[in-house]
Design a protein around this motif. Sequence first.
Motif, PDB file in Angstrom:
ATOM      1  N   TYR A  73       3.635  14.581 -15.718  1.00 55.51           N
ATOM      2  CA  TYR A  73       4.631  13.686 -15.139  1.00 55.51           C
ATOM      3  C   TYR A  73       4.250  12.217 -15.238  1.00 55.51           C
ATOM      4  CZ  TYR A  73       2.737  12.371 -10.539  1.00 55.51           C
ATOM      5  OH  TYR A  73       2.024  11.812  -9.536  1.00 55.51           O
TER       6      TYR A  73
ATOM      7  N   VAL B 199       5.304  11.174 -18.628  1.00 58.06           N
ATOM      8  CA  VAL B 199       6.763  11.165 -18.711  1.00 58.06           C
ATOM      9  C   VAL B 199       7.303   9.890 -18.077  1.00 58.06           C
ATOM     10  CG1 VAL B 199       8.884  12.283 -17.936  1.00 58.06           C
ATOM     11  CG2 VAL B 199       6.970  13.666 -18.705  1.00 58.06           C
ATOM     12  N   GLN B 200       6.797   9.587 -16.881  1.00 53.62           N
ATOM     13  CA  GLN B 200       7.294   8.393 -16.197  1.00 53.62           C
ATOM     14  C   GLN B 200       6.898   7.132 -16.951  1.00 53.62           C
ATOM     15  OE1 GLN B 200       6.298   8.583 -12.012  1.00 53.62           O
ATOM     16  NE2 GLN B 200       7.718  10.274 -11.677  1.00 53.62           N
TER      17      GLN B 200
ATOM     18  N   SER C  43       3.931  -2.708  -7.606  1.00 51.34           N
ATOM     19  CA  SER C  43       2.476  -2.554  -7.564  1.00 51.34           C
ATOM     20  C   SER C  43       1.791  -3.572  -8.448  1.00 51.34           C
ATOM     21  CB  SER C  43       2.051  -1.154  -8.009  1.00 51.34           C
ATOM     22  OG  SER C  43       2.995  -0.219  -7.659  1.00 51.34           O
TER      23      SER C  43
ATOM     24  N   VAL D   3      10.941   4.522  -9.745  1.00 53.38           N
ATOM     25  CA  VAL D   3       9.630   4.497 -10.396  1.00 53.38           C
ATOM     26  C   VAL D   3       9.408   3.158 -11.093  1.00 53.38           C
ATOM     27  CG1 VAL D   3       8.283   5.527 -12.269  1.00 53.38           C
ATOM     28  CG2 VAL D   3       9.461   6.983 -10.631  1.00 53.38           C
TER      29      VAL D   3
ATOM     30  N   GLN E  62      -4.049   5.297  -3.051  1.00 52.80           N
ATOM     31  CA  GLN E  62      -4.652   4.016  -2.722  1.00 52.80           C
ATOM     32  C   GLN E  62      -5.173   4.027  -1.288  1.00 52.80           C
ATOM     33  OE1 GLN E  62      -1.388   1.409  -3.586  1.00 52.80           O
ATOM     34  NE2 GLN E  62      -1.849   1.428  -5.754  1.00 52.80           N
ATOM     35  N   GLN E  63      -5.850   5.091  -0.956  1.00 49.21           N
ATOM     36  CA  GLN E  63      -6.323   5.221   0.412  1.00 49.21           C
ATOM     37  C   GLN E  63      -7.698   4.590   0.552  1.00 49.21           C
ATOM     38  OE1 GLN E  63      -4.780   7.687   2.684  1.00 49.21           O
ATOM     39  NE2 GLN E  63      -3.249   8.512   1.311  1.00 49.21           N
ATOM     40  N   VAL E  64      -7.757   3.312   0.339  1.00 50.96           N
ATOM     41  CA  VAL E  64      -9.032   2.632   0.504  1.00 50.96           C
ATOM     42  C   VAL E  64      -9.341   2.506   1.993  1.00 50.96           C
ATOM     43  CG1 VAL E  64      -9.339   1.339  -1.618  1.00 50.96           C
ATOM     44  CG2 VAL E  64      -7.673   0.584   0.056  1.00 50.96           C
TER      45      VAL E  64
ATOM     46  N   VAL F 298      -0.256  -0.246 -15.139  1.00 46.90           N
ATOM     47  CA  VAL F 298       0.236  -0.374 -13.783  1.00 46.90           C
ATOM     48  C   VAL F 298       0.612   1.002 -13.247  1.00 46.90           C
ATOM     49  CG1 VAL F 298       2.239  -1.150 -12.491  1.00 46.90           C
ATOM     50  CG2 VAL F 298       1.028  -2.729 -13.961  1.00 46.90           C
ATOM     51  N   GLU F 299       1.293   1.746 -14.100  1.00 49.28           N
ATOM     52  CA  GLU F 299       1.752   3.071 -13.709  1.00 49.28           C
ATOM     53  C   GLU F 299       0.546   3.946 -13.363  1.00 49.28           C
ATOM     54  OE1 GLU F 299       4.076   5.586 -12.436  1.00 49.28           O
ATOM     55  OE2 GLU F 299       4.710   3.576 -12.996  1.00 49.28           O
TER      56      GLU F 299
ATOM     57  N   LYS G 210       7.660  10.196  -5.800  1.00 50.51           N
ATOM     58  CA  LYS G 210       8.004   9.750  -7.147  1.00 50.51           C
ATOM     59  C   LYS G 210       8.237  10.951  -8.067  1.00 50.51           C
ATOM     60  CE  LYS G 210       4.718   6.653  -7.754  1.00 50.51           C
ATOM     61  NZ  LYS G 210       3.888   5.787  -8.572  1.00 50.51           N
TER      62      LYS G 210
ATOM     63  N   GLN H 252       2.528  -2.086 -18.596  1.00 53.39           N
ATOM     64  CA  GLN H 252       3.317  -1.197 -17.769  1.00 53.39           C
ATOM     65  C   GLN H 252       2.590   0.132 -17.588  1.00 53.39           C
ATOM     66  OE1 GLN H 252       5.776  -2.489 -16.357  1.00 53.39           O
ATOM     67  NE2 GLN H 252       5.909  -0.633 -15.144  1.00 53.39           N
TER      68      GLN H 252
ATOM     69  N   PHE I 223      12.270  11.649  -9.396  1.00 55.50           N
ATOM     70  CA  PHE I 223      12.420  11.419 -10.830  1.00 55.50           C
ATOM     71  C   PHE I 223      13.009  12.631 -11.557  1.00 55.50           C
ATOM     72  CE2 PHE I 223      10.852  10.633 -15.153  1.00 55.50           C
ATOM     73  CZ  PHE I 223      11.026   9.274 -15.273  1.00 55.50           C
TER      74      PHE I 223
ATOM     75  N   GLN J 115       0.852  -1.171   0.000  1.00 55.55           N
ATOM     76  CA  GLN J 115       0.000   0.000   0.000  1.00 55.55           C
ATOM     77  C   GLN J 115       0.887   1.220   0.000  1.00 55.55           C
ATOM     78  OE1 GLN J 115      -2.588   0.386   3.398  1.00 55.55           O
ATOM     79  NE2 GLN J 115      -4.155   1.115   2.011  1.00 55.55           N
TER      80      GLN J 115
ATOM     81  N   SER K 236      -0.971   2.847 -10.014  1.00 62.69           N
ATOM     82  CA  SER K 236      -0.218   3.072  -8.788  1.00 62.69           C
ATOM     83  C   SER K 236      -0.192   4.547  -8.414  1.00 62.69           C
ATOM     84  CB  SER K 236       1.202   2.561  -8.954  1.00 62.69           C
ATOM     85  OG  SER K 236       1.855   3.342  -9.921  1.00 62.69           O
ATOM     86  N   SER K 237      -0.431   5.418  -9.396  1.00 65.59           N
ATOM     87  CA  SER K 237      -0.362   6.822  -9.038  1.00 65.59           C
ATOM     88  C   SER K 237      -1.717   7.328  -8.512  1.00 65.59           C
ATOM     89  CB  SER K 237       0.101   7.641 -10.226  1.00 65.59           C
ATOM     90  OG  SER K 237      -0.464   7.141 -11.395  1.00 65.59           O
TER      91      SER K 237
END
Lengths: 303, 298
Positions: free
Chosen positions: B285, B288-289, A189, A182, B15-17, B7-8, A113, B4, A117, A104, B11-12
């Motif tokens: 960003y 970019v990432q 994740s 990253v 994730q405050q479930v 996923v990116e 991040k 990918q 970066f 988490q 994850s950004s």
Amino acid sequence: MRHGSYRFVASFLAIPLALYAIFVISPFAQAFYYSLTDWTGISPKFNFVGLENFKTLANDAVFRTALGNNVILLIGLPTATILLALFFAYLLNVGGRANSAGVQGVRGNGFYKLAFFMPQVLSVPVIAVIWSVVLNSQDSGLANSLLGRIGLGPSGFLADPNLALYCVMWVLIWGSVGFYLVLFNAAMSGIPKDIFEAAIIDGASRLSTFFRITLPLLWDTIQTSWVYLAILALDAYALVAVMTAGPGGPDNSTQVMGLQIADNGFQYGRAGYASAMGVVLFFLTLIIAAVMLRATRRDRIEY
Amino acid sequence: MTLQLDVEGKSSVPQQVAHPVGAKDRSFSPVNVFSHTALIAWALLVTVPFVWALIASLKSTGEIFGDSPWALPKELLWENFSRAWGKGVGDYLLNSAVVVTGGVFGTMLFGSMVAYVLARYEFPGNRFIYYLFAAGMMFPTFLAIVPLFFVVQNFGMISTYQGLILVYIAYSLPFTVFFMHAFFRTLPQSIAEAALVDGASHSTTFFRVMLPMAKPGLLSVGIFNVLGQWNQFVLPSFLSPQKPVLSQGIATLLGSQRYENDWGALFAALTIAMVPVVAVYLIFYRQVQAGLTGATLK
């Protein structure tokens, strides 16, 4: 294949392939050819000298220093960068671990991040200028004024032949950690949460979940990172050219292969010889990629 | 690849479930304090030099290298910027802008054309061409730099816009082709077929139907190319000595400090070089990432 599609395919490929062939493929191929000649780069005439350039290379003290420095970077840069990036990526993930959810994001995950970066998007000269001022060898240099405050003597940094290369390595590490963080974070994740939940129910600690689950599942990503960092370590031209005086540092202490190629090819009029260096660089890259991929090969885990 | 990206994106998202009842307070556990200390320390290590450089652009040389280099400027010397401009930064900026505009446009156009054809049409040599481009991502530029100089010179294009633009396009193609290839493969085949059945030509189908559908991929790889070409240093240093781009100009300005000792202007030039890139980064960003991580993961 429907009627007319061959002509379409050809028309779409023609210009880009021509550009690629002229500016990328042909110079690469030519480099191999010129490496066997005594071409100066200036006169249109040159002789075929066989492996003469490579023999000279083997005894070229400066090139050997450059090669040695690249090898130091090759060992230090990937090791430090991957360890730091893994450490931070894991902190980002484990910090926010509540009772059950294994992975988490820590609070501020996005901010970290974003910040880490940052060096990745700036050009090398910008970074080189900033760090050459931070590492200024005067007492009033930024890093030295901090060192002075905690009672450590001023350091020569880039002016010190024993330290200069490590300063360059530090800037490379500093610039790369965020990127690999990253990358690893994205890979972490991607690991399904139920694996962690199962491990936690079985009583696994944070550390053992890291070594038993996270690390093995990240192996593919780490392996790829290693190869890319190794390629970066074989280059280092831009930082050395901009950051260290000479350039090449005091007493050739930061000399690298890229710089030698540029100097021989464009300054000393030894284009054939420089091409031979390029060929050495090419085979080193190839060997490193092959060795790394083979040495770290494991059964791929699908999930 | 596209996996990918997903996923990116995921994850950004915070994730405050909802936490299970009785979950430990997240802010005060020892692990949390340790994590944040280490993370903040690195964040400072990364950001402080940039912030310091921005502030230094408003200082005098004496203040930058004085007894207290960490102090704030006594007065804001905006004239550093006009002096930097006078030293050629305006020209460098223009050169960078022209080359990157042409380079990115050409890269995106040609790169997606190649990727589309390779991803969606079967023809002899398809795989070969794909690997030819993929190989270009691995090879060290330095192997090619000496012969490349003479290739460009033979075209009479040393220190010209068109020379740099064509070289930038050629060297950006491998990654662009690779990235867009993965993207076009994920788009449904049925839509392109429907367009063809309706009588659209192959190229109309590409430009009117497929390219607009590939927008998210184009954005990621486009920003990646903008940043990459804007920051390009090695290629222009050798191929465009008389017409320096911004990153090259910065390096030249640093070299000239030995005689000029005008660090305020150098940092003003740095600021001019940094601000557009950082702005693009802060706005995009995530792309970019995603674009840069996509560059590494094959």
